[in-house]
Motif scaffolding. Sequence first.
Motif, PDB file in Angstrom:
ATOM      1  N   GLU A 106      33.449  26.022  49.321  1.00 34.50           N
ATOM      2  CA  GLU A 106      32.964  26.794  48.186  1.00 34.50           C
ATOM      3  C   GLU A 106      33.477  28.231  48.194  1.00 34.50           C
ATOM      4  N   ILE A 107      34.038  28.686  49.297  1.00 29.54           N
ATOM      5  CA  ILE A 107      34.580  30.029  49.373  1.00 29.54           C
ATOM      6  C   ILE A 107      36.043  29.969  48.986  1.00 29.54           C
ATOM      7  N   LYS A 108      36.366  30.620  47.897  1.00 29.77           N
ATOM      8  CA  LYS A 108      37.749  30.607  47.418  1.00 29.77           C
ATOM      9  C   LYS A 108      38.562  31.626  48.216  1.00 29.77           C
ATOM     10  N   PRO A 109      39.712  31.227  48.699  1.00 27.09           N
ATOM     11  CA  PRO A 109      40.551  32.185  49.428  1.00 27.09           C
ATOM     12  C   PRO A 109      41.150  33.206  48.472  1.00 27.09           C
ATOM     13  N   LEU A 110      41.533  34.333  49.044  1.00 30.52           N
ATOM     14  CA  LEU A 110      42.233  35.338  48.251  1.00 30.52           C
ATOM     15  C   LEU A 110      43.610  34.790  47.888  1.00 30.52           C
ATOM     16  N   PRO A 111      44.058  35.015  46.670  1.00 24.60           N
ATOM     17  CA  PRO A 111      45.378  34.510  46.276  1.00 24.60           C
ATOM     18  C   PRO A 111      46.487  35.257  47.017  1.00 24.60           C
ATOM     19  N   VAL A 112      47.585  34.590  47.221  1.00 21.34           N
ATOM     20  CA  VAL A 112      48.711  35.182  47.949  1.00 21.34           C
ATOM     21  C   VAL A 112      49.229  36.421  47.220  1.00 21.34           C
TER      22      VAL A 112
END
Length: 156
Positions: free
Chosen positions: A23-29
């Motif tokens: 559920e935790i979205k990673p930071l985009p590259v």
Amino acid sequence: MTIDQSTRAGSPAGAAGTASAEEIKPLPVWFFGFEAILASAYDIVKAYPKAMYVLGALVLLNLILTATVLSSRVKLARRLWRSKGTRKVAIALVVLRVGSHFVMGALGTQVNTPAEHISFAVGMAVLTVWMLWFVQRTALRALAREDAARAAQGIG
């Protein structure tokens, strides 16, 4: 590195702190691209001094995007910025920067031309993006392992 309950409390699943790693979205590259520009700023300005204004605008854009587009991920970003892994990345980049110039000086060479500065800037940028992406991936994997351990113990 582990991400504690404070990160989970800020996740979309609610304030109860029950968000899972999925559920935790990673930071985009692309977000790490801003950090790469900052890591490359010295060489960019050495190659093109007027680029300082563009770099200032990019820093402002970074702040605006962080406050708007990435607002739901700010807690994760803060945890990553404060983590040991991210500090190691920052220290490694500074050591690489200073060390490479020291080694080049010892060999009697220097980075002088705009093309050399841009090449150095591109190398620093690529290395910065890769290292920050790796720290994030490692952090999210640690969270997933923690979630799996809690589920196995029936704590979740």
